[in-house]
Scaffold this active site. Sequence first.
Site, mmCIF file in Angstrom:
data_model
loop_
_atom_site.group_PDB
_atom_site.id
_atom_site.type_symbol
_atom_site.label_atom_id
_atom_site.label_comp_id
_atom_site.label_asym_id
_atom_site.label_seq_id
_atom_site.Cartn_x
_atom_site.Cartn_y
_atom_site.Cartn_z
ATOM 1 N N LYS A 22 32.916 36.750 -5.858
ATOM 2 C CA LYS A 22 32.676 36.117 -4.635
ATOM 3 C C LYS A 22 33.113 37.174 -3.914
ATOM 4 O O LYS A 22 31.911 37.399 -2.719
ATOM 5 C CB LYS A 22 34.208 35.721 -4.345
ATOM 6 C CG LYS A 22 34.783 35.681 -3.522
ATOM 7 C CD LYS A 22 36.601 35.206 -2.983
ATOM 8 C CE LYS A 22 37.241 37.076 -3.721
ATOM 9 N NZ LYS A 22 38.058 37.651 -2.863
ATOM 10 N N ASN A 23 32.477 38.746 -4.364
ATOM 11 C CA ASN A 23 33.035 39.805 -3.283
ATOM 12 C C ASN A 23 31.412 39.868 -3.306
ATOM 13 O O ASN A 23 31.413 40.957 -2.411
ATOM 14 C CB ASN A 23 33.648 40.712 -3.377
ATOM 15 C CG ASN A 23 34.785 40.363 -3.835
ATOM 16 O OD1 ASN A 23 35.600 39.621 -2.761
ATOM 17 N ND2 ASN A 23 35.847 41.165 -3.680
ATOM 18 N N CYS A 116 46.843 40.893 6.058
ATOM 19 C CA CYS A 116 47.269 39.354 4.891
ATOM 20 C C CYS A 116 48.621 39.829 3.919
ATOM 21 O O CYS A 116 49.269 42.031 4.502
ATOM 22 C CB CYS A 116 46.805 39.338 4.301
ATOM 23 S SG CYS A 116 45.769 40.723 3.115
ATOM 24 N N ARG A 121 44.534 45.855 6.558
ATOM 25 C CA ARG A 121 43.937 45.861 6.421
ATOM 26 C C ARG A 121 42.756 45.962 7.673
ATOM 27 O O ARG A 121 42.499 45.039 8.639
ATOM 28 C CB ARG A 121 43.263 44.086 6.274
ATOM 29 C CG ARG A 121 44.419 43.095 5.285
ATOM 30 C CD ARG A 121 44.073 44.356 3.100
ATOM 31 N NE ARG A 121 42.673 43.864 2.863
ATOM 32 C CZ ARG A 121 41.616 42.648 2.608
ATOM 33 N NH1 ARG A 121 42.420 41.759 2.387
ATOM 34 N NH2 ARG A 121 41.069 42.583 1.897
ATOM 35 N N ASP A 307 41.507 45.130 -7.139
ATOM 36 C CA ASP A 307 41.230 43.476 -7.886
ATOM 37 C C ASP A 307 42.341 43.223 -9.307
ATOM 38 O O ASP A 307 42.691 42.027 -9.189
ATOM 39 C CB ASP A 307 40.473 43.146 -7.130
ATOM 40 C CG ASP A 307 40.628 43.315 -6.092
ATOM 41 O OD1 ASP A 307 38.962 43.189 -5.514
ATOM 42 O OD2 ASP A 307 40.827 43.464 -5.080
ATOM 43 N N ARG A 399 40.031 30.217 -3.507
ATOM 44 C CA ARG A 399 39.957 30.991 -3.072
ATOM 45 C C ARG A 399 38.481 31.982 -4.068
ATOM 46 O O ARG A 399 37.751 32.416 -3.293
ATOM 47 C CB ARG A 399 40.808 32.319 -2.455
ATOM 48 C CG ARG A 399 41.582 32.041 -1.157
ATOM 49 C CD ARG A 399 42.414 32.879 -0.340
ATOM 50 N NE ARG A 399 40.890 33.161 0.192
ATOM 51 C CZ ARG A 399 41.645 34.316 0.962
ATOM 52 N NH1 ARG A 399 42.642 34.210 1.547
ATOM 53 N NH2 ARG A 399 40.292 35.032 1.559
HETATM 54 C C1 EPZ Z 1 37.145 44.591 -0.203
HETATM 55 O O1 EPZ Z 1 38.181 44.481 0.793
HETATM 56 C C2 EPZ Z 1 37.138 42.980 -1.532
HETATM 57 N N1 EPZ Z 1 37.538 42.167 -0.331
HETATM 58 C C3 EPZ Z 1 38.878 43.429 -1.356
HETATM 59 O O2 EPZ Z 1 38.756 42.477 -2.224
HETATM 60 C C4 EPZ Z 1 39.227 44.772 -2.235
HETATM 61 O O3 EPZ Z 1 40.878 44.922 -2.146
HETATM 62 C C5 EPZ Z 1 38.821 45.437 -1.263
HETATM 63 O O4 EPZ Z 1 37.632 45.763 -0.564
HETATM 64 C C6 EPZ Z 1 38.988 46.775 -2.222
HETATM 65 O O5 EPZ Z 1 38.186 46.711 -3.112
HETATM 66 C C7 EPZ Z 1 35.910 41.391 -0.320
HETATM 67 O O6 EPZ Z 1 34.623 42.241 -0.372
HETATM 68 C C8 EPZ Z 1 35.617 40.615 0.779
HETATM 69 P P1 EPZ Z 1 38.375 48.388 2.047
HETATM 70 P P2 EPZ Z 1 37.160 45.672 1.853
HETATM 71 O O7 EPZ Z 1 37.791 47.960 3.010
HETATM 72 O O8 EPZ Z 1 36.115 45.969 2.406
HETATM 73 C C9 EPZ Z 1 41.139 50.915 4.341
HETATM 74 C C10 EPZ Z 1 39.251 40.080 -3.405
HETATM 75 O O9 EPZ Z 1 40.806 40.252 -4.872
HETATM 76 N N2 EPZ Z 1 40.705 50.641 5.739
HETATM 77 O O10 EPZ Z 1 37.071 49.152 0.637
HETATM 78 O O11 EPZ Z 1 38.573 44.883 3.373
HETATM 79 C C11 EPZ Z 1 42.414 49.595 3.644
HETATM 80 O O12 EPZ Z 1 43.175 49.431 4.483
HETATM 81 C C12 EPZ Z 1 40.090 40.971 -2.299
HETATM 82 O O13 EPZ Z 1 39.275 39.716 -4.008
HETATM 83 C C13 EPZ Z 1 40.973 51.165 6.730
HETATM 84 O O14 EPZ Z 1 42.042 52.146 6.849
HETATM 85 O O15 EPZ Z 1 38.429 46.768 1.689
HETATM 86 C C14 EPZ Z 1 42.007 49.538 1.912
HETATM 87 O O16 EPZ Z 1 43.434 50.199 2.876
HETATM 88 C C15 EPZ Z 1 41.541 41.713 -1.919
HETATM 89 N N3 EPZ Z 1 39.957 51.559 7.575
HETATM 90 C C16 EPZ Z 1 40.807 50.857 2.062
HETATM 91 O O17 EPZ Z 1 40.515 51.451 3.414
HETATM 92 C C17 EPZ Z 1 38.470 50.240 7.974
HETATM 93 O O18 EPZ Z 1 37.961 50.323 8.440
HETATM 94 C C18 EPZ Z 1 39.996 49.552 0.717
HETATM 95 O O19 EPZ Z 1 39.661 48.935 2.080
HETATM 96 C C19 EPZ Z 1 38.621 49.463 6.815
HETATM 97 C C20 EPZ Z 1 39.357 50.026 5.262
#
Ligand code: EPZ
Length: 421
Positions: A22-23, A116, A121, A307, A399
């Site tokens: 998915k990701n 969420c 996020r 995840d 999802r």
């Molecule tokens: C991706 O989300 C995945 N989703 C998430 O999977 C996964 O949990 C996450 O990466 C972490 O591995 C998809 O790929 C569609 P991040 P993403 O930006 O990219 C912080 C699932 O269950 N952050 O890597 O949105 C954030 O709050 C989903 O399949 C900032 O601070 O996650 C988090 O603490 C859930 N500022 C950390 O970084 C930003 O601008 C990692 O988030 C962006 C993120």
Amino acid sequence: MDKLVIEGGVRLKGMVKISGAKNAVLPILSAVLLTEEPCIIRNVPDLRDVHLMLRILRFLGVGAEFDKGKVTVCAKNIKSYTAPYNLVSKMRASFALLGPLLGRLNKAKVSLPGGCVIGLRPVDLHIKGLKRLNVDIDIVGGYVNARTKQLKGGYIYLGGEFGSSVLATANVMMAAVKASGTTIIDSAACEPELVDLANFLKEMGAQIKGEGTPTITIEGVKALKGVEYKVIPDRIEAGTFIVASAITKGDITICGAILQHLAALIDKLEEAGIVVEKTDSSLRIRRKREFKPVNITTLPYPGFPTDMQAQFMSLLSVTPGVSVITEKIYPDRFMHVAELNRMGAHIQKEGPHAIIEGVRKLQAAPVMASDLRASAALVLAGLAASGKTEVSRIYHLDRGYEKIEEKFQKLGARVWREKEA
Ligand code: EPZ
């Protein structure tokens, strides 16, 4: 709304084939905006999130057809550069349309995704990264308005207080491939799904080096072409079935996963006492002896994946002894704790830590899904509990898991879907 009904206590046995990731497929579908030529993407899982992304692409004017795992898309005539709130708010991944829209049109208007249940996020790293590519960005009325006269390559440090960001790295990469000059992304995310996106972009003609490492170097190009591409298998789906074998004391063979993507999970399972027999294309998971408690800390790849945290917590709930899970990516990602405790688990939350005192058996109960991976954790708990567990609001599950009850039924599980009253 549907619910899943699970009569637990069956030791799952047999073989399960892992679907596409998915990701990986979600950012790859965004990347098709970067070319006027048609693309064919294979091994696409039949998921709610995939169909929502296709709906958003059609809204933008992209031709998009899904046919049994094959997606045919053509972004020749884009009629809008706005990704609206009513769609983006349903799926955070659509925020990764920002980069490719800028790469194709030099402008984009994308709704802020909002938070969420697993956390706030934020998107500050996405915005910081794109600004470093000569993009003007302002946020008005909950929308990110981005525009540029010309994308220009540059040096970007993309690390945040929680480490690297998967989709921020994807957004920056998908804009940088069309920028003039060289872009260096430092503290880039290393997840396999980003490597898959980079491979897709390279097939299209992008010049990318270092994907999968913390430093990615991109030489901008003028145009990208349409390609055929097959998406990698879903390591989180694979991990979920691995835990299903362990928690039901079963004997499941997982086919089609990429072992390297599961290294952190397999390491923890072997420490807990699970036998993992590996071949080059399959994994057989059996119990060796009584489980031992283990401590988990979630980290960016190649660390233990956030995840898989909820699913592993279900397993530790029935592992004798005390285990500790520390959630370093989303410190609030513990919605499943209360529901597992309703099934008789003994879990205490202390800030970003969950202290789990294993019990002999979980009890079946009606429980409610809150997010994708928490739903998976509740299904796993229901498979292990004696009696009939009902997991409501399983649209969360749909999802990210393709035909999940069919796959579990083929392994012997007594699980079926019912309409909620
Ligand atoms: C991706 O989300 C995945 N989703 C998430 O999977 C996964 O949990 C996450 O990466 C972490 O591995 C998809 O790929 C569609 P991040 P993403 O930006 O990219 C912080 C699932 O269950 N952050 O890597 O949105 C954030 O709050 C989903 O399949 C900032 O601070 O996650 C988090 O603490 C859930 N500022 C950390 O970084 C930003 O601008 C990692 O988030 C962006 C993120």
